[in-house]
Write an enzyme that holds these catalytic residues in place. Structure first.
Site, short mmCIF file in Angstrom:
data_model
loop_
_atom_site.label_atom_id
_atom_site.label_comp_id
_atom_site.label_asym_id
_atom_site.label_seq_id
_atom_site.Cartn_x
_atom_site.Cartn_y
_atom_site.Cartn_z
N PHE A 145 40.41 47.74 37.45
CA PHE A 145 39.54 46.87 36.69
C PHE A 145 39.49 47.37 35.25
O PHE A 145 39.46 48.58 34.98
CB PHE A 145 38.12 46.89 37.26
CG PHE A 145 37.93 46.00 38.48
CD1 PHE A 145 38.99 45.36 39.09
CD2 PHE A 145 36.66 45.80 39.00
CE1 PHE A 145 38.80 44.55 40.19
CE2 PHE A 145 36.45 44.99 40.11
CZ PHE A 145 37.52 44.35 40.71
N CYS B 135 40.20 51.76 39.56
CA CYS B 135 41.13 51.93 40.68
C CYS B 135 42.40 52.70 40.30
O CYS B 135 43.19 53.04 41.17
CB CYS B 135 41.49 50.57 41.26
SG CYS B 135 40.06 49.55 41.61
N GLU C 178 51.99 42.13 40.73
CA GLU C 178 52.68 43.42 40.84
C GLU C 178 54.14 43.23 41.23
O GLU C 178 55.02 43.95 40.73
CB GLU C 178 51.97 44.31 41.85
CG GLU C 178 52.50 45.73 41.85
CD GLU C 178 51.68 46.69 42.70
OE1 GLU C 178 51.94 47.91 42.63
OE2 GLU C 178 50.79 46.23 43.45
N HIS D 257 41.26 49.98 50.31
CA HIS D 257 41.35 50.34 48.89
C HIS D 257 40.24 51.32 48.55
O HIS D 257 39.07 50.95 48.46
CB HIS D 257 41.23 49.08 48.03
CG HIS D 257 41.46 49.30 46.58
ND1 HIS D 257 41.79 50.55 46.07
CD2 HIS D 257 41.41 48.46 45.51
CE1 HIS D 257 41.93 50.44 44.76
NE2 HIS D 257 41.70 49.19 44.41
N HIS E 188 50.30 49.33 44.25
CA HIS E 188 48.85 49.20 44.28
C HIS E 188 48.47 48.33 45.49
O HIS E 188 47.56 48.66 46.23
CB HIS E 188 48.36 48.59 42.97
CG HIS E 188 46.88 48.64 42.80
ND1 HIS E 188 46.16 49.80 42.89
CD2 HIS E 188 45.98 47.65 42.55
CE1 HIS E 188 44.88 49.53 42.69
NE2 HIS E 188 44.74 48.25 42.48
N LYS F 70 47.64 50.51 51.47
CA LYS F 70 46.32 49.90 51.63
C LYS F 70 46.25 48.94 52.80
O LYS F 70 45.16 48.54 53.21
CB LYS F 70 45.91 49.20 50.33
CG LYS F 70 45.66 50.16 49.18
CD LYS F 70 45.19 49.42 47.93
CE LYS F 70 44.93 50.38 46.78
NZ LYS F 70 46.18 50.94 46.19
#
Length: 408
Positions: free
Chosen positions: A396, A160, A310, A337, A299, A332
């Protein structure tokens, strides 16, 4: 060291298949999340996604041969790259033009289709184009062929964080003189039964049945992310090269941070320290000052762990006082995403935030999580004279990326 600017942008996304449409929908809080329409989702555990709308590759500039010989993730990025190159109107020596484009997943649809042929019909029926349609680097290869880019080419693959790392590494390559311009970004076409099933069984996707309540970054009701797709591409160019041809400049790229949690396959490091370091490195390279008015494009996936981690990382990186004054947002909440393409979407949004003086909202934020206590610009876009924007991506494998853009 060379300075680097953004002179072109292109996009295929759930909010529109050109930059103007994408931006208008983003600032107006229009969600691209809906019930899945492009595949049969009747037997899937999740029936909501952020799909690319009104997708007709022929109408968007691809010929029949290219469509037949490419996976959708490559089609998306070929279209976005052509938009970006046309927007930039750049003419450059081939050996000074590079391509830094990646994909988190690659040709998912091709992989499944050809695997089915192998099982049901035999190995002789597997397409000779199977490998060059499926491999994740092939999007960059096709873009290089399309634009005769013979300079440095690096298809970054960091899940990602892919597009953010691709843009950051392209920034470094130009800064150190290895290219004069690079086509940079990411692409993904993983709204597919196999990917949806895998993410859902990993408990990463929300199973909320109402599209309006599905993607809720920083909200206490969040349950997971919504899978998205598309491609986001930027033209990064050495500043003097851009000046010499009187190019239009959206923003300057001024910093980049790249770290790894080295902790878990899918979960972030709980204290956010390594994600904070990526932001801190980007801020230091950008020469952040106390006078800067900061925007942070997070993110912001809407998963229980990501958003609070975050938030903590932002506070560590910038200090609580500075973090509390920053205008923070999650695209998002509208785009879902898009995995390897997400950083491309968000870099475009960050550049336009600086250029237009408008911070897009985080929609759906009705019940803020007490552990997520920053100004996430809920519901409605906000006019603000932002001087510097940070765009975060966390992938990830523990991959953390942050790019810093400064108002030009």
């Amino acid at each position: 060291m060379k300075r680097v600017v953004i002179t072109g942008m292109g996009i295929v996304s759930p909010l529109g298949n050109d930059v103007e449409t994408f931006w208008n929908n983003l600032v107006n809080g229009v969600s691209g999340i809906d019930y899945i329409k492009n595949i049969d989702a009747s037997k899937l555990p999740v029936k909501i996604a952020a799909e690319v709308k009104h997708y007709n590759p022929g109408e968007l500039g691809l010929d029949a041969s290219t469509i037949r010989r490419t996976d959708k993730f490559t089609q998306y990025v070929l279209i976005a790259s052509q938009q970006a190159m046309s927007d930039s109107n750049i003419h450059i020596a081939p050996e000074r033009l590079g391509v830094y484009i990646g994909s988190g997943v690659g040709g998912m649809e091709t992989f499944v289709t050809q695997t089915k042929k192998l099982i049901e019909e035999g190995e002789q029926w597997v397409s000779p184009l199977f490998i060059p349609m499926m491999i994740a680097n092939i999007a960059a290869g096709n873009v290089a062929i399309a634009h005769n880019a013979q300079g440095p080419t690096l298809p970054v693959i960091t899940a990602c964080a892919t597009a953010t790392h691709a843009i950051g590494e392209a920034f470094r390559a130009i800064k150190h003189g290895y290219a004069d311009a690079i086509i940079a970004g990411g692409s993904e076409a993983a709204v597919h039964p196999l990917a949806i099933s895998g993410f859902a069984n990993a408990k990463a996707l929300t199973k909320v049945e109402d599209p309006k309540l599905a993607s809720l970054p920083f909200d206490s009701r969040r349950q997971g992310f919504v899978l998205g797709e598309g491609a986001g591409v930027l033209i990064l160019e050495e500043m003097e090269h851009a000046h010499a041809r009187e190019a239009h400049i959206y923003a300057e790229v001024v910093g980049y941070g790249n770290t790894c949690d080295a902790y878990h396959l899918t979960a972030p490091l709980p204290d956010g320290k390594c994600a904070a370091n990526a932001m801190r490195f980007a801020a230091e390279e950008a020469k952040l000052t106390p006078e800067d008015f900061i925007h942070i494009n997070t993110h912001g996936t809407g998963t229980p762990l990501n958003d609070k981690t975050e938030t903590a990382a932002i506070k560590i990186a910038f200090g609580i006082e500075t973090a509390s004054k920053a205008l923070v947002t999650s695209n998002k909440s509208m785009t879902g995403h898009a995995l390897g393409a997400a950083g491309g979407f968000e870099a475009i949004a960050s550049a336009l935030t600086l250029k237009n003086g408008i911070v897009p909202p985080t929609i759906g934020l009705d019940c803020p999580d007490p552990e997520c206590d920053l100004d996430y610009v809920p519901h409605t876009a906000r006019k603000a004279n932002i001087s510097i924007a940070f765009s975060n991506s966390l992938g990830f494998g523990g991959h953390n990326g942050c790019i810093a853009l400064r108002k030009y």
